[in-house]
Design a protein around this motif. Sequence first.
Motif, mmCIF file in Angstrom:
data_model
loop_
_atom_site.group_PDB
_atom_site.id
_atom_site.type_symbol
_atom_site.label_atom_id
_atom_site.label_comp_id
_atom_site.label_asym_id
_atom_site.label_seq_id
_atom_site.Cartn_x
_atom_site.Cartn_y
_atom_site.Cartn_z
ATOM 1 N N UNK A 381 1.143 -0.864 0.253
ATOM 2 C CA UNK A 381 0.140 0.007 0.191
ATOM 3 C C UNK A 381 0.661 1.630 0.002
ATOM 4 N N UNK A 382 2.424 1.127 0.029
ATOM 5 C CA UNK A 382 2.973 2.039 -0.091
ATOM 6 C C UNK A 382 4.105 2.691 -1.199
ATOM 7 N N UNK A 383 3.368 2.100 -2.621
ATOM 8 C CA UNK A 383 3.855 2.410 -3.406
ATOM 9 C C UNK A 383 3.274 2.505 -4.960
ATOM 10 N N UNK A 384 3.712 3.126 -5.621
ATOM 11 C CA UNK A 384 3.085 3.748 -7.035
ATOM 12 C C UNK A 384 2.326 2.196 -7.534
ATOM 13 N N UNK A 385 2.667 1.138 -7.946
ATOM 14 C CA UNK A 385 2.075 -0.217 -8.568
ATOM 15 C C UNK A 385 2.130 -1.071 -7.441
ATOM 16 N N UNK A 386 1.823 -2.457 -8.119
ATOM 17 C CA UNK A 386 1.317 -3.404 -7.638
ATOM 18 C C UNK A 386 2.182 -4.184 -7.209
ATOM 19 N N UNK A 387 3.664 -4.041 -7.890
ATOM 20 C CA UNK A 387 4.668 -5.127 -7.798
ATOM 21 C C UNK A 387 5.056 -5.491 -5.830
ATOM 22 N N UNK A 388 4.762 -3.697 -5.600
ATOM 23 C CA UNK A 388 5.375 -4.295 -3.830
ATOM 24 C C UNK A 388 4.621 -5.072 -2.856
ATOM 25 N N UNK A 389 3.326 -5.130 -3.783
ATOM 26 C CA UNK A 389 2.246 -6.054 -2.442
ATOM 27 C C UNK A 389 2.685 -7.593 -3.730
ATOM 28 N N UNK A 390 2.584 -7.492 -4.860
ATOM 29 C CA UNK A 390 2.677 -9.358 -5.456
ATOM 30 C C UNK A 390 4.050 -9.297 -5.087
ATOM 31 N N UNK A 391 5.498 -9.041 -4.421
ATOM 32 C CA UNK A 391 6.376 -9.640 -3.864
ATOM 33 C C UNK A 391 5.912 -10.236 -2.659
ATOM 34 N N UNK A 392 5.049 -9.143 -1.942
ATOM 35 C CA UNK A 392 4.839 -8.992 -0.993
ATOM 36 C C UNK A 392 3.608 -10.573 0.186
ATOM 37 N N UNK A 393 2.704 -10.763 -0.564
ATOM 38 C CA UNK A 393 2.016 -11.716 -0.649
ATOM 39 C C UNK A 393 2.134 -13.406 -1.185
ATOM 40 N N UNK A 394 2.936 -13.051 -1.312
ATOM 41 C CA UNK A 394 3.560 -14.648 -1.271
ATOM 42 C C UNK A 394 4.801 -15.076 -0.370
ATOM 43 N N UNK A 395 5.216 -13.660 0.310
ATOM 44 C CA UNK A 395 5.779 -14.272 1.663
ATOM 45 C C UNK A 395 4.867 -14.300 3.142
ATOM 46 N N UNK A 396 4.220 -13.634 2.832
ATOM 47 C CA UNK A 396 2.782 -13.496 4.036
ATOM 48 C C UNK A 396 2.327 -14.771 3.973
ATOM 49 N N UNK A 397 1.428 -15.387 2.476
ATOM 50 C CA UNK A 397 0.892 -16.272 2.712
ATOM 51 C C UNK A 397 2.063 -17.512 2.681
#
Lengths: 434, 159
Positions: A381-397
């Motif tokens: 939620x702190x980046x311009x595009x969704x790549x940051x979220x895309x990198x985070x979701x695998x780690x969390x899950x």
Amino acid sequence: MILAGCDGDRTWRLQDYVARGGYSALKKILAEKTPQDAIIAELKTSVLRGRGGAGFPTGLKWSFMPRAFPGDKYLACNSDEGEPGTFKDRDILRYNPHSVIEGMIIAAYAMGAARGYNYIHGEIFEVYSRFEEALAEARAAGLLGQNILGSGFSFELFAHHGYGAYICGEETALLESIEGKKGQPRFKPPFPASYGLYGKPTTINNTETFASVPFIMNMGGEAFLNLGKPNNGGMKLFSISGHVNRPGNYEIPLGTPFSELLEMAGGMRGGRKLKAVIPGGSSSPVVPGNIMMDCTMDYDSISKAGSMLGSGAVIVMDETTCMVKALERLSYFYFEESCGQCTPCREGTGWLYRVVHRIENGLGRADDLELLNSVTTNIMGRTICALGDAASMPVQSFIKHFGAEFEYHIENKKCLVPPEVQYAGSQIYVSPSC
Amino acid sequence: MLSQESLQQIDREIAKYPPDQKQSAVMAALRIAQVEKGWLPKELIEFVARYLEMPPIAAYEVASFYNMYDLEPVGRHKITVCTNLPCALSGGVHAAEYVKQKLGIDFNETTPDGKFTLKEGECMGACGDAPVLLVNNHQMCSWMTTEKIDQMLADLDKK
């Protein structure tokens, strides 16, 4: 549907496409001068949702284009398929490129665009060359260019290739790339429908989305919707990779049980037990095998299981898989592919990779899982595009579902899955010290 | 600096874009230049920039951003092996190890005779064909068993 009858080596040719009923939807629209609104309404009825990963309703997206806007308007096709696990657009372009071309011409007609580009992933250069040939065929047949089939409607379409940047699959990065710049995503708003390519209104859709359009126009939106299930219209291509006997693309109705899809792909390699599935490309959260076996393949069911249907890229992992090693490979990918524009993503993806890497290599620290979770919440939620979220979701899950494996790695400085077992499953050699 | 044939190819790319948007052709122009010269020295990037009437730094930004451009000399044949997760689950890492062993080099190295450079690649969008590798950026090789790698290296060695 899109890949039906496409098992010969000439199916990509114009003549073959026409023999399969191709360009009939376009011809009918041009002959009957179908109103633009009627085309968009048909798409809305079909509940076709964007096939690139976001699942946004296509008819709604098309309705955002300011059709009355007097200046240039553009269309772009996103064939920059580089999300680990996804390989469907390559097959559409290899075996049925004219379905994409016809879909784009209909889209251009419906939105009043005069020019379009198909942005093709750099690594599939042979496919780019073939698409250029298909465009030449369409031009020679009067299907592209000035005054298409004598209708007075004109549309030009060209191919543009990438050259190795995952981020260009993000639609505004893709536009920057067509403009001849680094592929760094733009702030939104303004959205591309008002400020897109060269600052003009632009609509971007995925390859499979465009390829579905002629079929919807021919069969009608209602019939397409009924192929799938409510809110999840139509057929969808699923790319299956990993530990299955027959990896590849399977085109099935949305709502098909995962177990049937797995069966189509020849079942688990070596008859081993299913451990986990990444159901929608590497960015979507991993789902444990037992939960996945109860899912159907559609947007709503996968979402209920805590993940995303995404692009329909299904990565199957069996019991020989070390989940730490699997995550390490994914985290390296996002670290490598972060465009570097936003600090949380540029720095955070490096942190994620380095911490997972040290756990995998027996150097993990007691509070590393906490650290990983904290890094992900500081990226999301702190980046311009969704790549940051895309990198985070695998780690969390991965940590959520397989946390015990990570803890074992940290405590015992080795893997829960013995190296020889991992080697038997994937031919990944892992030293006994891990 | 570039052959007539390459310049003609670049002109065809420029024609795809509006007349005031020549810069859009920079990705294709750098690719065409790299195919002719093997890699992209700074002078070549500058030449491409001038040809497209754009600032050299803007062309350099593009050349350094996209990872299929080579800003340093590479061997006659560049082999890029995908080791991302879907490929790794189906022997991609093993294929990369085998190529390393056969050529006696690691990733980002070139054989002493200048024939081969080895790179580790990220997703090429062909995960169903794993193990997958690219030869000289444009030729994709699928289902690369050790036998097929042997054959491929022997064929490339003759070129």
